[in-house]
Design a protein around this motif. Structure first.
Motif, PDB file in Angstrom:
ATOM      1  N   ASN A  10      11.335  -8.770  -5.633  1.00  0.00           N
ATOM      2  CA  ASN A  10      11.127  -7.682  -4.677  1.00  0.00           C
ATOM      3  C   ASN A  10      11.050  -8.237  -3.257  1.00  0.00           C
ATOM      4  O   ASN A  10      10.501  -9.308  -3.030  1.00  0.00           O
ATOM      5  CB  ASN A  10       9.844  -6.918  -4.990  1.00  0.00           C
ATOM      6  CG  ASN A  10       9.967  -6.110  -6.261  1.00  0.00           C
ATOM      7  OD1 ASN A  10      11.039  -5.998  -6.833  1.00  0.00           O
ATOM      8  ND2 ASN A  10       8.855  -5.558  -6.723  1.00  0.00           N
ATOM      9  N   THR A  11      11.585  -7.504  -2.329  1.00  0.00           N
ATOM     10  CA  THR A  11      11.531  -7.903  -0.923  1.00  0.00           C
ATOM     11  C   THR A  11      10.717  -6.887  -0.138  1.00  0.00           C
ATOM     12  O   THR A  11      10.578  -5.734  -0.532  1.00  0.00           O
ATOM     13  CB  THR A  11      12.941  -8.002  -0.320  1.00  0.00           C
ATOM     14  OG1 THR A  11      13.603  -6.735  -0.447  1.00  0.00           O
ATOM     15  CG2 THR A  11      13.751  -9.081  -1.020  1.00  0.00           C
ATOM     16  N   GLN A  12      10.198  -7.332   0.983  1.00  0.00           N
ATOM     17  CA  GLN A  12       9.384  -6.448   1.822  1.00  0.00           C
ATOM     18  C   GLN A  12       9.681  -6.773   3.270  1.00  0.00           C
ATOM     19  O   GLN A  12       9.621  -7.935   3.692  1.00  0.00           O
ATOM     20  CB  GLN A  12       7.896  -6.646   1.524  1.00  0.00           C
ATOM     21  CG  GLN A  12       6.994  -5.684   2.299  1.00  0.00           C
ATOM     22  CD  GLN A  12       5.595  -5.639   1.735  1.00  0.00           C
ATOM     23  OE1 GLN A  12       5.345  -6.162   0.662  1.00  0.00           O
ATOM     24  NE2 GLN A  12       4.684  -5.015   2.435  1.00  0.00           N
ATOM     25  N   THR A  13      10.039  -5.761   4.025  1.00  0.00           N
ATOM     26  CA  THR A  13      10.421  -5.967   5.418  1.00  0.00           C
ATOM     27  C   THR A  13       9.231  -5.868   6.360  1.00  0.00           C
ATOM     28  O   THR A  13       9.266  -6.412   7.454  1.00  0.00           O
ATOM     29  CB  THR A  13      11.474  -4.930   5.841  1.00  0.00           C
ATOM     30  OG1 THR A  13      10.946  -3.606   5.619  1.00  0.00           O
ATOM     31  CG2 THR A  13      12.745  -5.103   5.007  1.00  0.00           C
ATOM     32  N   ARG A  14       8.177  -5.197   5.937  1.00  0.00           N
ATOM     33  CA  ARG A  14       7.019  -5.005   6.814  1.00  0.00           C
ATOM     34  C   ARG A  14       5.764  -5.542   6.147  1.00  0.00           C
ATOM     35  O   ARG A  14       5.493  -5.244   4.987  1.00  0.00           O
ATOM     36  CB  ARG A  14       6.841  -3.517   7.141  1.00  0.00           C
ATOM     37  CG  ARG A  14       5.688  -3.234   8.090  1.00  0.00           C
ATOM     38  CD  ARG A  14       5.582  -1.738   8.375  1.00  0.00           C
ATOM     39  NE  ARG A  14       4.459  -1.452   9.247  1.00  0.00           N
ATOM     40  CZ  ARG A  14       3.211  -1.284   8.823  1.00  0.00           C
ATOM     41  NH1 ARG A  14       2.947  -1.371   7.523  1.00  0.00           N
ATOM     42  NH2 ARG A  14       2.233  -1.023   9.674  1.00  0.00           N
ATOM     43  N   SER A  15       5.003  -6.325   6.893  1.00  0.00           N
ATOM     44  CA  SER A  15       3.780  -6.909   6.351  1.00  0.00           C
ATOM     45  C   SER A  15       2.596  -5.991   6.638  1.00  0.00           C
ATOM     46  O   SER A  15       2.446  -5.498   7.771  1.00  0.00           O
ATOM     47  CB  SER A  15       3.521  -8.288   6.967  1.00  0.00           C
ATOM     48  OG  SER A  15       2.248  -8.767   6.587  1.00  0.00           O
ATOM     49  N   ASN A  54       6.249 -15.873  10.041  1.00  0.00           N
ATOM     50  CA  ASN A  54       7.327 -14.910   9.854  1.00  0.00           C
ATOM     51  C   ASN A  54       8.238 -15.303   8.695  1.00  0.00           C
ATOM     52  O   ASN A  54       8.792 -14.439   8.009  1.00  0.00           O
ATOM     53  CB  ASN A  54       8.152 -14.802  11.140  1.00  0.00           C
ATOM     54  CG  ASN A  54       7.369 -14.138  12.266  1.00  0.00           C
ATOM     55  OD1 ASN A  54       6.474 -13.336  12.010  1.00  0.00           O
ATOM     56  ND2 ASN A  54       7.699 -14.467  13.494  1.00  0.00           N
TER      57      ASN A  54
END
Length: 473
Positions: free
Chosen positions: A199-204, A216
């Motif tokens: 899974n990827t996530q663009t916003r932390s 980052n």
């Protein structure tokens, strides 16, 4: 007098004769007072960090060796050393591109009769071409080196939950974090970060105190793994920096930022269940003996370093522990799950005063108003808690071991009641022991960590609830 070269990464030193082969000579730095502009120019050309080379550090012992001058010494045409290029590691760029133009060659090598020696000119041109080719190759090598060390790749962070879970050491992930791989993924889902490696996530969801390129580039699952390893095993920052191949400063930023994030996320949970839920999950023997007692109270202390202030030494000194401590009130349900954690107070505070100040009375009052508790429900505590009057004022009952009267034997009924309460009250002590398996709070807390110790303590207490319960229903 020992002379050392201040240029770039040159290690020429008169103390080592083998470094002076070829007749190396030393030329003194221009003095900052008499020739400040030339001094600053030489400092810039030498390419060393400002902390190592600046006008305040220039003195009679500052030199540049002949290796870094055209023709091996300052001359009217080339009075300054050639520039150094910092940052290329062990690569030394040979900046000996021909400083002679073809016209200069023609003027410096005339025959006595005014005609050019064509063979000698051709030889110099071949040397110029060779030097240009050599510099081009070195520039390409430097660019490749910098590209490798600045391009983000997965190999920057080889320590991942997957690599630890699949290593040859059995249950190593559980040793490092306190959780199995499946539990770790469920925790990731709870904290709203990717629950699988794919899974990827663009916003932390984390707000960092300081943002740099390393943060980052570092995946959120690796950041969470780092934080759990620090909480569980209290690894040193240098060790974590080595394990995750990031600067020590980045480790500190990630840790403090995640503690604040986890404190806010866990603090927004409602952790005191409804009385019906507690009753439904009570152990059978507890339900038979104390069916209306829904919380077990106890205080615990964690040791701290001795403060320098005499006042703080007096306030934090605990007669019970004979050490400087911080004290906390904890409440757990009959299965040993923590349902209340107070803030930390100085170790000299009494249990009774802590009960009155920590906010649990307001919480109990609110639980009675919203129906989570009913008048007549009970709390359980040790006989050291002199809070019977405070609890009765709330409309609740307090189950605690009876006191023995002086010069008389304790009645059999009181002995039996003491045994029953002790048998179940031990659950809160086991819950506290489970919290202190997080080694960040089990040892002596350094004074530098006191700034966020309340957040750390609350986080580890709540994280212990994600582990298996002490008592199964």
């Amino acid at each position: 007098m020992v002379k050392r070269c201040a240029w770039g990464i040159c290690n020429t030193d008169s103390h080592f004769p083998e470094r002076l082969e070829g007749g190396v000579r030393f030329f003194p730095f221009p003095k900052p007072k008499s020739n400040p502009e030339k001094c600053r120019l030489w400092i810039k050309l030498c390419g060393r960090p400002h902390s190592q080379l600046n006008p305040s550090r220039i003195n009679k012992h500052s030199f540049v060796c002949s290796k870094h001058f055209v023709n091996g010494e300052p001359s009217p045409d080339f009075p300054n050393p050639v520039p150094a290029i910092p940052g290329e590691g062990s690569l030394i760029l040979i900046i000996s591109l021909c400083f002679y133009t073809e016209n200069q060659i023609n003027t410096e090598y005339p025959n006595q009769d005014g005609t050019e020696d064509q063979d000698e000119v051709n030889q110099l041109k071949r040397q110029l071409a060779a030097k240009e080719k050599e510099n081009a190759l070195l520039r390409e090598e430097i660019q490749t080196y910098q590209h490798i060390h600045t391009t983000p790749t997965q190999t920057h962070y080889p320590l991942t939950p997957e690599t630890i879970s699949n290593c040859n050491v059995p249950k190593y992930l559980k040793y490092c974090t306190g959780y199995s791989y499946d539990k770790f993924n469920k925790l990731c889902a709870f904290f709203r970060i990717p629950s699988t490696a794919t899974n990827t996530q663009t916003r932390s969801p984390v707000t960092y105190h300081r943002v740099d390129q390393q943060i980052n580039l570092m995946p959120l699952r690796q950041q969470f793994l780092l934080v759990l390893m620090k909480l569980r095993q209290n690894f040193d920052l240098k060790e974590l920096a080595f394990k995750f191949q990031i600067p020590e400063r980045t480790v500190s930023t990630v840790l403090n930022s995640w503690i604040d994030f986890m404190y806010g996320r866990l603090g927004n949970m409602s952790v005191w269940p409804h009385r019906d839920s507690i009753t439904e999950n009570m152990p059978d023997n507890y339900r038979e003996e104390f069916p209306s007692t829904f919380a077990i109270l106890d205080c615990t202390e964690i040791k701290t370093e001795k403060p320098t202030s005499l006042l703080l030494q007096s306030q934090t000194y605990s007669n019970y522990k004979s050490a400087n401590t911080l004290k906390c009130l904890i409440a757990c349900d009959p299965r040993g799950a923590i349902i209340f954690v107070s803030t930390l107070y100085t170790g000299s505070i009494s249990d009774q005063e802590l009960f009155r100040k920590c906010g649990i009375k307001d919480l109990l009052r609110g639980l009675l108003q919203c129906g989570y508790l009913k008048p007549g429900d009970g709390l359980m505590a040790d006989k050291g808690f002199l809070i019977d009057k405070d609890v009765k004022d709330l409309g609740l009952n307090l189950n605690m071991p009876p006191f023995a009267k002086s010069n008389s034997q304790m009645p059999a009924t009181d002995v039996e009641k003491t045994k029953k309460i002790a048998k179940h009250r031990v659950h809160v002590e086991r819950a506290i022991a489970k919290v202190k398996k997080f080694k960040i709070v089990s040892g002596r807390i350094p004074n530098v960590r006191l700034g966020n110790i309340n957040q750390v303590w609350f986080v580890v207490c709540m994280l212990s609830n994600f582990q298996p319960n002490i008592i199964k229903a």
